[in-house]
Design an enzyme around this catalytic site. Structure first.
Site, PDB file in Angstrom:
ATOM      1  N   TRP A  80       0.820  -1.211   0.000  1.00  0.00           N
ATOM      2  CA  TRP A  80       0.000   0.000   0.000  1.00  0.00           C
ATOM      3  C   TRP A  80       0.856   1.264   0.000  1.00  0.00           C
ATOM      4  CZ3 TRP A  80      -1.196   4.066   3.497  1.00  0.00           C
ATOM      5  CH2 TRP A  80      -2.380   4.765   3.206  1.00  0.00           C
ATOM      6  N   SER A 105       2.689  -7.441   1.422  1.00  0.00           N
ATOM      7  CA  SER A 105       1.574  -6.753   2.067  1.00  0.00           C
ATOM      8  C   SER A 105       0.349  -6.739   1.146  1.00  0.00           C
ATOM      9  CB  SER A 105       2.023  -5.348   2.478  1.00  0.00           C
ATOM     10  OG  SER A 105       1.124  -4.760   3.386  1.00  0.00           O
ATOM     11  N   LEU A 106      -0.167  -5.580   0.779  1.00  0.00           N
ATOM     12  CA  LEU A 106      -1.301  -5.510  -0.144  1.00  0.00           C
ATOM     13  C   LEU A 106      -1.022  -6.290  -1.424  1.00  0.00           C
ATOM     14  CD1 LEU A 106      -3.989  -4.337  -1.260  1.00  0.00           C
ATOM     15  CD2 LEU A 106      -2.694  -2.286  -1.908  1.00  0.00           C
ATOM     16  N   LEU A 149       3.803   4.571   7.244  1.00  0.00           N
ATOM     17  CA  LEU A 149       5.183   4.123   7.053  1.00  0.00           C
ATOM     18  C   LEU A 149       5.827   3.779   8.391  1.00  0.00           C
ATOM     19  CD1 LEU A 149       6.541   6.562   4.306  1.00  0.00           C
ATOM     20  CD2 LEU A 149       5.531   4.285   4.034  1.00  0.00           C
ATOM     21  N   ALA A 150       5.495   4.538   9.418  1.00  0.00           N
ATOM     22  CA  ALA A 150       6.020   4.243  10.752  1.00  0.00           C
ATOM     23  C   ALA A 150       5.515   2.888  11.241  1.00  0.00           C
ATOM     24  CB  ALA A 150       5.631   5.350  11.729  1.00  0.00           C
ATOM     25  N   LEU A 151       4.261   2.566  10.924  1.00  0.00           N
ATOM     26  CA  LEU A 151       3.725   1.251  11.283  1.00  0.00           C
ATOM     27  C   LEU A 151       4.434   0.137  10.523  1.00  0.00           C
ATOM     28  CD1 LEU A 151      -0.163   1.672  11.532  1.00  0.00           C
ATOM     29  CD2 LEU A 151       1.412   1.020  13.354  1.00  0.00           C
ATOM     30  N   ASP A 152       4.817   0.418   9.271  1.00  0.00           N
ATOM     31  CA  ASP A 152       5.560  -0.563   8.478  1.00  0.00           C
ATOM     32  C   ASP A 152       6.834  -1.007   9.182  1.00  0.00           C
ATOM     33  OD1 ASP A 152       3.863  -0.840   6.360  1.00  0.00           O
ATOM     34  OD2 ASP A 152       4.940   0.497   5.011  1.00  0.00           O
ATOM     35  N   ASP A 165       6.565  -7.955  13.164  1.00  0.00           N
ATOM     36  CA  ASP A 165       5.614  -7.231  12.314  1.00  0.00           C
ATOM     37  C   ASP A 165       4.364  -6.872  13.118  1.00  0.00           C
ATOM     38  OD1 ASP A 165       3.889  -6.318  10.330  1.00  0.00           O
ATOM     39  OD2 ASP A 165       4.484  -7.860   8.890  1.00  0.00           O
ATOM     40  N   HIS A 205       7.572  -5.260   9.225  1.00  0.00           N
ATOM     41  CA  HIS A 205       6.672  -5.465   8.090  1.00  0.00           C
ATOM     42  C   HIS A 205       7.403  -5.403   6.749  1.00  0.00           C
ATOM     43  CE1 HIS A 205       2.810  -5.842   6.214  1.00  0.00           C
ATOM     44  NE2 HIS A 205       2.925  -4.702   5.559  1.00  0.00           N
TER      45      HIS A 205
END
EC number: 3.1.1.85
Length: 255
Positions: free
Chosen positions: A18, A78-79, A140-143, A203, A233
């Site tokens: 994503w 991911s997506l 992006l921080a969550l990635d 992740d 992630h």
């Protein structure tokens, strides 16, 4: 739909996640290019395909990629994993499937507990309308959250994102809709191509437990699971050598 082609050897299709584009795979491309012909896909509305008329929908995108590529292994991050899995379940030209930090169902359901709440994706969709840049940075921080190299990976992702045309709000919301409402678990039961599932131990978006649960649904004699210790992630950013070795070994064993 434009697809970048580089390298020489057995064909490998790579589909990004994503908000990103295929440039995110640079650490893998550098190592895989001498051994594989790489088909680097920018999803509709992303990167080099920001003006393509192809809608961001599983059947249309998979058909467009298949029409432009030979029999190949398909890798989805991911997506991108939803597109790769849909292709593996519907196209005979998919020789193998690599699901990288990806599952057939991204959101939590009553019988699928190891996933994110759908409300998180709904909130991202709402926030995009208010503050596009801040919302992207938060995602992006969550990635990278949880990775042992989180800060370095975050800097890399921000730099990569801005290297090509960034997707508009409508495209990003369409991607979130796919993540929120797609459930391909039934496709795993009769999955024909061999599959390799790669999880980041740390992740926070796609927990390793959800990837392990997905492998249980697929045919056991054709399914492999690799968990990257310390990976988040985007484990290909921090563990490119380990990832490359795993990909090459998997592809070499395909019939």
């Amino acid at each position: 739909m434009y697809i970048e082609v580089t390298g020489y050897g057995p064909a490998l299709v790579l589909i990004h996640g994503w908000a990103m584009h295929s440039g995110v795979f640079a650490p893998l491309v550098e190592q895989l290019r001498p051994h594989h012909t790489l088909y680097l896909v920018d999803l509709p509305g992303h990167g080099y395909n920001h003006t393509t008329p192809t809608p961001l929908a599983l059947p249309q995108v998979v058909h467009a990629i298949a029409a432009a590529t030979p029999p190949a292994v398909w890798l989805g991050w991911s997506l991108g994993g939803l597109f790769a899995l849909h292709a593996a379940a519907t196209l005979p030209q998919v020789r193998g499937l690599i699901m990288l930090a990806a599952t057939p169902c991204f959101v939590r359901r009553e019988d699928w507990p190891h996933a994110v709440e759908v409300s998180i994706l709904t909130q991202f969709a709402q926030d995009l309308k208010q503050n596009y840049t801040e919302t992207i940075n938060r995602f992006l921080a969550l990635d990278t959250l949880g990775s042992t190299h989180a800060q370095s990976e975050l800097r890399q992702l921000r730099k990569i994102l801005n290297a090509r045309h960034t997707p508009n709000t409508a495209t990003l919301q369409a991607g979130l809709e796919l993540l929120a409402h797609t459930d391909l678990r039934r496709a795993l039961i009769d999955l024909t191509p061999p599959s390799l599932w790669i999880a980041g131990q740390r992740d926070r978006l796609v927990p390793a437990a959800s990837i392990q649960a997905a492998t249980v649904l697929a045919p056991s004699d054709q399914t492999e699971l690799l968990t990257i210790t310390g990976g988040g992630h985007a484990p290909f950013l921090s563990h490119a050598n380990q990832m490359t070795a795993a990909l090459q070994h998997f592809i070499a064993t395909l019939p």
